[in-house]
Each structure stands twice: as structure tokens, then as C-alpha cells.
Design a protein around this motif. Structure first.
Motif, PDB file in Angstrom:
ATOM      1  N   LYS A  38     -10.212   4.146  -0.967  1.00 19.12           N
ATOM      2  CA  LYS A  38     -11.290   3.337  -1.539  1.00 19.12           C
ATOM      3  C   LYS A  38     -10.937   1.858  -1.448  1.00 19.12           C
ATOM      4  O   LYS A  38     -11.754   1.037  -1.014  1.00 19.12           O
ATOM      5  CB  LYS A  38     -11.523   3.730  -2.998  1.00 19.12           C
ATOM      6  CG  LYS A  38     -12.592   2.884  -3.679  1.00 19.12           C
ATOM      7  CD  LYS A  38     -12.711   3.210  -5.155  1.00 19.12           C
ATOM      8  CE  LYS A  38     -13.714   2.277  -5.827  1.00 19.12           C
ATOM      9  NZ  LYS A  38     -13.793   2.509  -7.290  1.00 19.12           N
ATOM     10  N   GLY A  39      -9.708   1.504  -1.850  1.00 19.29           N
ATOM     11  CA  GLY A  39      -9.294   0.112  -1.808  1.00 19.29           C
ATOM     12  C   GLY A  39      -9.156  -0.424  -0.397  1.00 19.29           C
ATOM     13  O   GLY A  39      -9.334  -1.629  -0.161  1.00 19.29           O
ATOM     14  N   TYR A  40      -8.835   0.445   0.550  1.00 18.59           N
ATOM     15  CA  TYR A  40      -8.600  -0.015   1.917  1.00 18.59           C
ATOM     16  C   TYR A  40      -9.905  -0.183   2.699  1.00 18.59           C
ATOM     17  O   TYR A  40     -10.164  -1.241   3.279  1.00 18.59           O
ATOM     18  CB  TYR A  40      -7.677   0.961   2.646  1.00 18.59           C
ATOM     19  CG  TYR A  40      -7.111   0.376   3.926  1.00 18.59           C
ATOM     20  CD1 TYR A  40      -6.103  -0.581   3.875  1.00 18.59           C
ATOM     21  CD2 TYR A  40      -7.566   0.776   5.172  1.00 18.59           C
ATOM     22  CE1 TYR A  40      -5.577  -1.136   5.034  1.00 18.59           C
ATOM     23  CE2 TYR A  40      -7.052   0.240   6.339  1.00 18.59           C
ATOM     24  CZ  TYR A  40      -6.058  -0.719   6.273  1.00 18.59           C
ATOM     25  OH  TYR A  40      -5.547  -1.265   7.429  1.00 18.59           O
ATOM     26  N   PHE A  41     -10.741   0.847   2.710  1.00 18.42           N
ATOM     27  CA  PHE A  41     -11.920   0.819   3.559  1.00 18.42           C
ATOM     28  C   PHE A  41     -13.218   0.449   2.838  1.00 18.42           C
ATOM     29  O   PHE A  41     -14.170   0.010   3.479  1.00 18.42           O
ATOM     30  CB  PHE A  41     -12.113   2.182   4.230  1.00 18.42           C
ATOM     31  CG  PHE A  41     -11.217   2.412   5.412  1.00 18.42           C
ATOM     32  CD1 PHE A  41     -11.292   1.597   6.531  1.00 18.42           C
ATOM     33  CD2 PHE A  41     -10.301   3.445   5.415  1.00 18.42           C
ATOM     34  CE1 PHE A  41     -10.467   1.809   7.630  1.00 18.42           C
ATOM     35  CE2 PHE A  41      -9.473   3.669   6.502  1.00 18.42           C
ATOM     36  CZ  PHE A  41      -9.556   2.847   7.625  1.00 18.42           C
ATOM     37  N   ASP A  67     -11.302  10.155 -11.936  1.00 18.31           N
ATOM     38  CA  ASP A  67     -12.629   9.718 -11.481  1.00 18.31           C
ATOM     39  C   ASP A  67     -12.597   8.903 -10.198  1.00 18.31           C
ATOM     40  O   ASP A  67     -13.460   9.078  -9.333  1.00 18.31           O
ATOM     41  CB  ASP A  67     -13.321   8.897 -12.577  1.00 18.31           C
ATOM     42  CG  ASP A  67     -13.769   9.753 -13.745  1.00 18.31           C
ATOM     43  OD1 ASP A  67     -13.893  10.985 -13.565  1.00 18.31           O
ATOM     44  OD2 ASP A  67     -13.990   9.201 -14.837  1.00 18.31           O
ATOM     45  N   GLU A  68     -11.643   7.963 -10.066  1.00 24.78           N
ATOM     46  CA  GLU A  68     -11.675   7.048  -8.924  1.00 24.78           C
ATOM     47  C   GLU A  68     -11.561   7.766  -7.583  1.00 24.78           C
ATOM     48  O   GLU A  68     -12.351   7.515  -6.675  1.00 24.78           O
ATOM     49  CB  GLU A  68     -10.597   5.977  -9.077  1.00 24.78           C
ATOM     50  CG  GLU A  68     -10.921   4.935 -10.122  1.00 24.78           C
ATOM     51  CD  GLU A  68     -12.285   4.276  -9.904  1.00 24.78           C
ATOM     52  OE1 GLU A  68     -12.535   3.786  -8.785  1.00 24.78           O
ATOM     53  OE2 GLU A  68     -13.091   4.272 -10.845  1.00 24.78           O
ATOM     54  N   PRO A  69     -10.592   8.654  -7.380  1.00 24.43           N
ATOM     55  CA  PRO A  69     -10.557   9.373  -6.107  1.00 24.43           C
ATOM     56  C   PRO A  69     -11.775  10.279  -5.912  1.00 24.43           C
ATOM     57  O   PRO A  69     -12.218  10.502  -4.790  1.00 24.43           O
ATOM     58  CB  PRO A  69      -9.265  10.187  -6.189  1.00 24.43           C
ATOM     59  CG  PRO A  69      -8.938  10.254  -7.639  1.00 24.43           C
ATOM     60  CD  PRO A  69      -9.429   8.979  -8.221  1.00 24.43           C
ATOM     61  N   ARG A  70     -12.319  10.768  -7.006  1.00 26.84           N
ATOM     62  CA  ARG A  70     -13.531  11.586  -6.919  1.00 26.84           C
ATOM     63  C   ARG A  70     -14.699  10.759  -6.370  1.00 26.84           C
ATOM     64  O   ARG A  70     -15.486  11.212  -5.531  1.00 26.84           O
ATOM     65  CB  ARG A  70     -13.857  12.141  -8.304  1.00 26.84           C
ATOM     66  CG  ARG A  70     -14.790  13.330  -8.323  1.00 26.84           C
ATOM     67  CD  ARG A  70     -14.955  13.857  -9.739  1.00 26.84           C
ATOM     68  NE  ARG A  70     -13.711  14.383 -10.270  1.00 26.84           N
ATOM     69  CZ  ARG A  70     -13.279  15.634 -10.054  1.00 26.84           C
ATOM     70  NH1 ARG A  70     -14.018  16.464  -9.348  1.00 26.84           N
ATOM     71  NH2 ARG A  70     -12.143  16.043 -10.578  1.00 26.84           N
ATOM     72  N   GLU A 117      -0.682  14.298  -3.593  1.00 23.39           N
ATOM     73  CA  GLU A 117      -0.652  13.168  -2.678  1.00 23.39           C
ATOM     74  C   GLU A 117      -2.019  12.921  -2.047  1.00 23.39           C
ATOM     75  O   GLU A 117      -2.382  11.774  -1.774  1.00 23.39           O
ATOM     76  CB  GLU A 117       0.398  13.398  -1.595  1.00 23.39           C
ATOM     77  CG  GLU A 117       1.837  13.362  -2.103  1.00 23.39           C
ATOM     78  CD  GLU A 117       2.216  14.534  -2.990  1.00 23.39           C
ATOM     79  OE1 GLU A 117       2.882  14.306  -4.018  1.00 23.39           O
ATOM     80  OE2 GLU A 117       1.834  15.686  -2.664  1.00 23.39           O
ATOM     81  N   ALA A 118      -2.800  13.979  -1.858  1.00 21.67           N
ATOM     82  CA  ALA A 118      -4.170  13.809  -1.362  1.00 21.67           C
ATOM     83  C   ALA A 118      -4.993  12.990  -2.348  1.00 21.67           C
ATOM     84  O   ALA A 118      -5.805  12.139  -1.951  1.00 21.67           O
ATOM     85  CB  ALA A 118      -4.815  15.176  -1.116  1.00 21.67           C
ATOM     86  N   GLU A 119      -4.791  13.226  -3.633  1.00 20.17           N
ATOM     87  CA  GLU A 119      -5.496  12.439  -4.657  1.00 20.17           C
ATOM     88  C   GLU A 119      -5.142  10.964  -4.554  1.00 20.17           C
ATOM     89  O   GLU A 119      -6.021  10.087  -4.637  1.00 20.17           O
ATOM     90  CB  GLU A 119      -5.126  12.974  -6.053  1.00 20.17           C
ATOM     91  CG  GLU A 119      -5.794  12.239  -7.201  1.00 20.17           C
ATOM     92  CD  GLU A 119      -4.959  11.098  -7.754  1.00 20.17           C
ATOM     93  OE1 GLU A 119      -5.521  10.275  -8.517  1.00 20.17           O
ATOM     94  OE2 GLU A 119      -3.766  11.008  -7.435  1.00 20.17           O
ATOM     95  N   THR A 120      -3.852  10.658  -4.354  1.00 16.34           N
ATOM     96  CA  THR A 120      -3.436   9.266  -4.230  1.00 16.34           C
ATOM     97  C   THR A 120      -4.017   8.628  -2.979  1.00 16.34           C
ATOM     98  O   THR A 120      -4.444   7.467  -2.995  1.00 16.34           O
ATOM     99  CB  THR A 120      -1.898   9.160  -4.215  1.00 16.34           C
ATOM    100  OG1 THR A 120      -1.372   9.857  -5.344  1.00 16.34           O
ATOM    101  CG2 THR A 120      -1.454   7.715  -4.261  1.00 16.34           C
ATOM    102  N   TRP A 128     -13.235  20.909  -0.568  1.00 12.40           N
ATOM    103  CA  TRP A 128     -13.171  20.727   0.884  1.00 12.40           C
ATOM    104  C   TRP A 128     -12.468  19.421   1.227  1.00 12.40           C
ATOM    105  O   TRP A 128     -11.612  19.365   2.112  1.00 12.40           O
ATOM    106  CB  TRP A 128     -14.573  20.746   1.473  1.00 12.40           C
ATOM    107  CG  TRP A 128     -14.617  20.686   2.977  1.00 12.40           C
ATOM    108  CD1 TRP A 128     -14.677  21.732   3.846  1.00 12.40           C
ATOM    109  CD2 TRP A 128     -14.578  19.493   3.787  1.00 12.40           C
ATOM    110  NE1 TRP A 128     -14.690  21.281   5.153  1.00 12.40           N
ATOM    111  CE2 TRP A 128     -14.627  19.903   5.136  1.00 12.40           C
ATOM    112  CE3 TRP A 128     -14.509  18.144   3.496  1.00 12.40           C
ATOM    113  CZ2 TRP A 128     -14.605  18.999   6.195  1.00 12.40           C
ATOM    114  CZ3 TRP A 128     -14.483  17.236   4.558  1.00 12.40           C
ATOM    115  CH2 TRP A 128     -14.530  17.659   5.886  1.00 12.40           C
ATOM    116  N   VAL A 129     -12.830  18.346   0.527  1.00 10.25           N
ATOM    117  CA  VAL A 129     -12.235  17.040   0.793  1.00 10.25           C
ATOM    118  C   VAL A 129     -10.729  17.072   0.523  1.00 10.25           C
ATOM    119  O   VAL A 129      -9.922  16.595   1.327  1.00 10.25           O
ATOM    120  CB  VAL A 129     -12.910  15.945  -0.057  1.00 10.25           C
ATOM    121  CG1 VAL A 129     -12.188  14.610   0.118  1.00 10.25           C
ATOM    122  CG2 VAL A 129     -14.376  15.803   0.311  1.00 10.25           C
ATOM    123  N   LEU A 130     -10.337  17.626  -0.611  1.00  7.66           N
ATOM    124  CA  LEU A 130      -8.910  17.698  -0.948  1.00  7.66           C
ATOM    125  C   LEU A 130      -8.135  18.495   0.100  1.00  7.66           C
ATOM    126  O   LEU A 130      -7.023  18.102   0.486  1.00  7.66           O
ATOM    127  CB  LEU A 130      -8.740  18.332  -2.331  1.00  7.66           C
ATOM    128  CG  LEU A 130      -9.009  17.419  -3.522  1.00  7.66           C
ATOM    129  CD1 LEU A 130      -9.175  18.237  -4.797  1.00  7.66           C
ATOM    130  CD2 LEU A 130      -7.872  16.403  -3.686  1.00  7.66           C
TER     131      LEU A 130
END
Length: 272
Positions: free
Chosen positions: A220-223, A168-171, A211-214, A185-187
Motif C-alpha cells: 500500500k505504501g509503495y504503490f 485492517d490496513e493490509p485488508r 509475512e504476506a500480511e506485512t 486467495w490474496v494471502l
């Protein structure tokens, strides 16, 4: 010299290049290949880490032999520290889950029972053969990463599978940063930005959809929440293993957390 990070592509690439993407995969793979620890040790460490998500606790469990591992794990179940991701793995429900995982055999046997060469097949296997083991969607994804990156037991993930099973979080991050674009598309976009770089851990492929998921989790945490800086995951793992200095050689080296400065996200480059 401080580097200003203003695009998601810069962030993604620096995260991979510094090995902050997930230092535990490097740790498990490197220790497993070493003469001092070896593959059985890595399997024990990875399994305890999978169940409780705390590197220091996993070090202690892995120091026991294959035959002693389960007795130690069950005997210390009530007092072992949990990582945030396993904060709910407690009480009798978690204890029974641990016993069900134990029933699959010694640590390597558990990993072999989990592993399937394709992600969809692995998910089907977990649903059929690991009932009551507390392996939900998030930890099924973690099983893939630990198998594929840490233990060199490949699990291939297609774009369609990544879009279907991504946690859920990366989604949520994808929906925030690319509100008008579908998840596949994002992945694909994020994967393409790092695909020329070696994936962490087992050196048998370059970065791809796992790795794209990570990257999406860390973006999210950075920006967005601004709770993450490049290098803090490595620093956290070094802190967890501070009582075991002989193991620090298997972790990526710490970097100065001030080496990177968070600039305002250059939003026009999101779809660049």
C-alpha cells in the motif's frame, strides 16, 4: 545499479531479501542470541517495544535488570516516546494497562503467558487473561510476530486464521489491488510469491502468512500512497538507535534508498 520495480512480486521479494520486511525481528533475535545481550535482554527489549513501539526507548528499558525493568517502565511512563502505532497508549488507561501486564511477572513470564502454539488459541488466551491490557487485534498480531520471529516462541498461523484476524490496513490494500478476489486467495497468492525465502528473525521457517500480511501493508505504501520506499524501515530503525551505536550491529545493514526505482504498477500481473 538501480532496479526498476513494476510488479508486486518484485517488490515483495526485494523487501524480504533486503530484510526491510521488519528489521526489528532480526534485531531482537540476533541480540538475543549474542553473548553481549542474551535472551533475557531480548525479552525486556521486546516487551517494552510491544508496549510503546519505539526502539530507542526499548533499548534504555532493556538495560535494566529483570527485577528493575518494571520500576523503570512505570516511572518513565509519562515521558517515554511512543511510536505511531502506540500513539494512543497514554493517560491513566495506558498506565493501568502497563500495571496489568506487569502483574504477569518478569518479561519472559509475560511472553510465556501470552504465547500459545496456535493463533486462535493465543487470541482466546488474550481475551481471557489479558483483559484491560490494551492488546487489541493489531497488537495481538504484533504479539504473534514478536513471539514467533523475535523470541523463537512459535505461534502457528493458518490461512483461515490469517484471513479472519489480519489487521485492517493490509485488508484494505488487498481490496484495492485485488478487488475481485477474496482475502484467503490474496494471502495465499502473496505467500506463494515469497514462500521460498527465509522469514525474518528466527531461522526456523520460510515466509508464510504473517509475512504476506506485512507485504500487503508495505505494498500500500509503495504503490498506492507512495509514502514508502524499499529500505526506509531499516533506515528509520537505524535513526532511532543512532544514540546507541553499539546496538546497530544487530540491525540489518542500511541500503541505498535509491537502489530501487518505483515504476508504474504492472496491473495485469496482479493475478499472474
Amino acid at each position: 545499479m538501480t532496479k526498476n520495480i513494476t510488479t508486486w512480486q518484485e517488490f515483495a521479494r526485494e523487501t524480504v531479501l533486503t530484510h526491510d520486511l521488519d528489521p526489528m525481528y532480526d534485531f531482537i533475535y540476533t541480540a538475543g542470541k549474542s553473548e553481549n545481550k542474551g535472551y533475557d535482554w531480548a525479552c525486556r527489549f521486546a516487551l517494552h517495544f510491544f508496549m510503546f513501539y519505539h526502539a530507542g526507548e526499548a533499548i534504555q528499558a532493556a538495560s535494566y535488570s529483570n527485577e528493575e525493568f518494571w520500576d523503570y517502565t512505570l516511572n518513565t511512563y509519562d515521558k517515554v516516546k511512543r511510536g505511531t502505532e502506540r500513539r494512543h497508549y497514554r493517560s491513566d488507561k495506558g498506565f493501568q494497562a502497563t500495571k496489568r501486564i506487569k502483574a504477569k511477572g518478569l518479561p519472559l513470564s509475560v511472553w510465556m503467558a501470552l504465547q500459545r502454539p496456535e493463533y486462535e488459541a493465543m487470541m482466546t488466551n488474550i481475551k481471557r487473561n489479558f483483559i484491560g491490557c490494551e492488546i487489541g487485534p493489531y497488537f495481538a498480531w504484533k504479539a504473534m510476530d514478536l513471539l514467533d520471529r523475535g523470541l523463537g516462541l512459535p505461534v502457528y498461523l493458518t490461512l483461515a486464521e490469517a484471513a479472519k484476524y489480519m489487521p485492517d490496513e493490509p485488508r484494505k490494500c488487498a481490496a484495492t489491488l485485488w478487488p475481485d478476489e477474496p482475502i484467503p486467495w490474496v494471502l495465499e497468492e502473496v505467500k506463494d510469491a515469497i514462500h521460498d525465502l527465509p522469514a525474518p528473525g528466527c531461522p526456523d521457517r520460510n515466509c508464510s502468512f504473517p509475512e504476506a500480511e506485512t507485504v500487503l501493508c508495505m505494498l500500500k505504501g509503495y504503490f498506492i500512497t507512495k509514502t514508502h520506499v524499499i529500505g526506509d524501515d531499516i533506515a528509520e530503525k537505524h535513526a532511532q538507535l543512532a544514540a546507541f551505536p553499539e546496538y546497530l550491529q544487530y540491525l540489518p545493514p542500511k541500503i541505498d534508498l535509491n537502489d530501487y526505482q518505483r515504476g508504474p504498477l504492472d496491473t495485469p500481473t496482479l493475478s499472474a
